[in-house]
Design a protein around this motif. Sequence first.
Motif, PDB file in Angstrom:
ATOM      1  N   UNK A   1      42.577 -33.334 -30.354  1.00 11.91           N
ATOM      2  CA  UNK A   1      43.346 -33.456 -31.594  1.00 11.91           C
ATOM      3  C   UNK A   1      42.492 -34.153 -32.646  1.00 11.91           C
ATOM      4  N   UNK A   2      42.291 -33.566 -33.839  1.00 11.56           N
ATOM      5  CA  UNK A   2      41.477 -34.209 -34.882  1.00 11.56           C
ATOM      6  C   UNK A   2      42.023 -35.579 -35.247  1.00 11.56           C
ATOM      7  N   UNK A   3      41.114 -36.479 -35.628  1.00  9.72           N
ATOM      8  CA  UNK A   3      41.508 -37.859 -35.923  1.00  9.72           C
ATOM      9  C   UNK A   3      42.479 -37.953 -37.086  1.00  9.72           C
ATOM     10  N   UNK A   4      42.438 -36.988 -38.024  1.00  6.43           N
ATOM     11  CA  UNK A   4      43.318 -37.055 -39.185  1.00  6.43           C
ATOM     12  C   UNK A   4      44.686 -36.435 -38.932  1.00  6.43           C
ATOM     13  N   UNK A   5      44.899 -35.944 -37.727  1.00  7.82           N
ATOM     14  CA  UNK A   5      46.187 -35.346 -37.373  1.00  7.82           C
ATOM     15  C   UNK A   5      46.996 -36.312 -36.519  1.00  7.82           C
ATOM     16  N   UNK A   6      48.327 -36.110 -36.510  1.00 11.14           N
ATOM     17  CA  UNK A   6      49.196 -36.930 -35.687  1.00 11.14           C
ATOM     18  C   UNK A   6      49.078 -36.573 -34.218  1.00 11.14           C
TER      19      UNK A   6
ATOM     20  N   UNK B   1      56.488 -45.205 -26.326  1.00  6.85           N
ATOM     21  CA  UNK B   1      56.177 -44.280 -27.412  1.00  6.85           C
ATOM     22  C   UNK B   1      55.698 -42.926 -26.890  1.00  6.85           C
ATOM     23  N   UNK B   2      54.942 -42.934 -25.787  1.00 10.32           N
ATOM     24  CA  UNK B   2      54.519 -41.683 -25.162  1.00 10.32           C
ATOM     25  C   UNK B   2      53.143 -41.193 -25.552  1.00 10.32           C
ATOM     26  N   UNK B   3      52.544 -41.762 -26.598  1.00 16.87           N
ATOM     27  CA  UNK B   3      51.195 -41.363 -26.999  1.00 16.87           C
ATOM     28  C   UNK B   3      50.582 -42.470 -27.832  1.00 16.87           C
ATOM     29  N   UNK B   4      49.253 -42.467 -27.948  1.00 17.41           N
ATOM     30  CA  UNK B   4      48.597 -43.492 -28.737  1.00 17.41           C
ATOM     31  C   UNK B   4      47.096 -43.319 -28.751  1.00 17.41           C
ATOM     32  N   UNK B   5      46.436 -44.247 -29.450  1.00 14.45           N
ATOM     33  CA  UNK B   5      44.984 -44.267 -29.521  1.00 14.45           C
ATOM     34  C   UNK B   5      44.474 -45.556 -28.885  1.00 14.45           C
ATOM     35  N   UNK B   6      43.340 -45.450 -28.206  1.00 16.30           N
ATOM     36  CA  UNK B   6      42.722 -46.620 -27.583  1.00 16.30           C
ATOM     37  C   UNK B   6      41.338 -46.788 -28.190  1.00 16.30           C
ATOM     38  N   UNK B   7      41.129 -47.920 -28.885  1.00 18.07           N
ATOM     39  CA  UNK B   7      39.803 -48.247 -29.406  1.00 18.07           C
ATOM     40  C   UNK B   7      39.044 -48.979 -28.316  1.00 18.07           C
ATOM     41  N   UNK B   8      37.962 -48.357 -27.854  1.00 20.22           N
ATOM     42  CA  UNK B   8      37.216 -48.892 -26.727  1.00 20.22           C
ATOM     43  C   UNK B   8      36.243 -49.983 -27.170  1.00 20.22           C
TER      44      UNK B   8
ATOM     45  N   UNK C   1      56.061 -29.907 -28.553  1.00 19.33           N
ATOM     46  CA  UNK C   1      55.643 -28.520 -28.756  1.00 19.33           C
ATOM     47  C   UNK C   1      54.130 -28.353 -28.609  1.00 19.33           C
ATOM     48  N   UNK C   2      53.448 -29.439 -28.192  1.00 17.80           N
ATOM     49  CA  UNK C   2      51.993 -29.439 -28.021  1.00 17.80           C
ATOM     50  C   UNK C   2      51.277 -29.165 -29.339  1.00 17.80           C
ATOM     51  N   UNK C   3      51.876 -29.629 -30.424  1.00 18.04           N
ATOM     52  CA  UNK C   3      51.296 -29.563 -31.758  1.00 18.04           C
ATOM     53  C   UNK C   3      51.389 -30.947 -32.387  1.00 18.04           C
TER      54      UNK C   3
ATOM     55  N   UNK D   1      33.204 -50.179 -26.841  1.00 19.14           N
ATOM     56  CA  UNK D   1      31.930 -49.687 -27.375  1.00 19.14           C
ATOM     57  C   UNK D   1      32.085 -49.097 -28.775  1.00 19.14           C
ATOM     58  N   UNK D   2      33.310 -49.200 -29.346  1.00 17.88           N
ATOM     59  CA  UNK D   2      33.550 -48.709 -30.699  1.00 17.88           C
ATOM     60  C   UNK D   2      34.112 -47.303 -30.773  1.00 17.88           C
ATOM     61  N   UNK D   3      34.074 -46.556 -29.699  1.00 19.99           N
ATOM     62  CA  UNK D   3      34.629 -45.203 -29.698  1.00 19.99           C
ATOM     63  C   UNK D   3      36.147 -45.249 -29.510  1.00 19.99           C
ATOM     64  N   UNK D   4      36.788 -44.114 -29.724  1.00 20.60           N
ATOM     65  CA  UNK D   4      38.244 -44.032 -29.642  1.00 20.60           C
ATOM     66  C   UNK D   4      38.630 -42.851 -28.759  1.00 20.60           C
ATOM     67  N   UNK D   5      39.603 -43.074 -27.877  1.00 18.10           N
ATOM     68  CA  UNK D   5      40.183 -41.961 -27.132  1.00 18.10           C
ATOM     69  C   UNK D   5      41.668 -41.894 -27.467  1.00 18.10           C
ATOM     70  N   UNK D   6      42.200 -40.704 -27.336  1.00 18.54           N
ATOM     71  CA  UNK D   6      43.615 -40.490 -27.620  1.00 18.54           C
ATOM     72  C   UNK D   6      44.297 -40.090 -26.320  1.00 18.54           C
ATOM     73  N   UNK D   7      45.487 -40.635 -26.090  1.00 23.05           N
ATOM     74  CA  UNK D   7      46.236 -40.287 -24.885  1.00 23.05           C
ATOM     75  C   UNK D   7      47.619 -39.788 -25.275  1.00 23.05           C
TER      76      UNK D   7
END
Length: 321
Positions: free
Chosen positions: A218-223, A140-147, A228-230, A149-155
């Motif tokens: 990137x805000x959580x409510x955005x894709x 897919x090339x991108x995603x979210x990781x729920x850690x 295009x780095x957007x 400790x409850x926090x989330x990082x985006x890659x």
Amino acid sequence: MANPTYQLLQFDDLEGWADDNHQEAMDVFLSTCGDMRDPDWASLCDVAQSGQEARGFFERFFTPVLIDDGNDALFTGYYEPELRGSLTRGGPYQYPLYRLPPNPSRLSRREIEETNAFEGQGLEIAWIDDAVDVFFLQVQGSGRVKLDDGSVIRVGYGGANGREYSSVGRALVERGVYQAHQVSADVIRNWVRRNGDVGRELLWTNESFVFFREVNEVPADKGPLGAMNRSVTPMRTVAIDPSYIPYGAPVWIEKNGADPLNRLMVAQDTGSAIRGSQRADIFFGTGDRAGRDAGRIKDGGRLVVLMPLQSAYALLPDVIE
């Protein structure tokens, strides 16, 4: 890149054109058109920002162009996965997401994973609890990781090892395990998990290996960020082959299949498997539901690019009218 042919169409030729929500497409177009440097596109972006009525804007300033490279159209879907992970290795968290090494290797996926080629170099962004999830995140090339400790990082996509992408679904078909119409992302996941080392060997047939970068700005409510780095938009962003279609261009989709789709989208992304003028990947959104919907898509149809009037007619004499 094949020598394509170009056919100019009318908006009346686009099936379902009048029924679409053109303002939704306009909003997505505006999100990235400011990054287009070609003068024809830049001037249209300025016009779009002046408060134009959406359908009229597209019909006045664009021409639909069918680009044919000799291959049949193929639509697939992609999404933003959500994985479970930890910043430290331990317990179920044994499968790393790597940053791009200073000197990217041309080692294959098998060579990287069998030898733990990047271990000890401090390249791990996070550790994931499922090797199959890591594989599909790379696809897919991108995603979210729920850690844990409850926090989330985006890659997001950070680079690759230089090897060609190949479809593990196609490999299952070639081995006679499934017929082509039976293969989906869920089918592949379940087969790999059921088959242990043989499943791992299947994943190694795709020699491409993807590295990541953190994109927590990137805000959580955005894709997720596209090429295009957007941020990309569910059901309005399409990944295309930029050899044929410029990033930021409006693209009319006529997808066949069990759930036909006629919709104006914007070419804001690409992927290693997206090759050809009639090849497109539709962004379905974030999470498991989006993943299931995206994984079922493998349909024919037609893709038509909306090009600025002057750009379209500059294609002459290569245009078939």
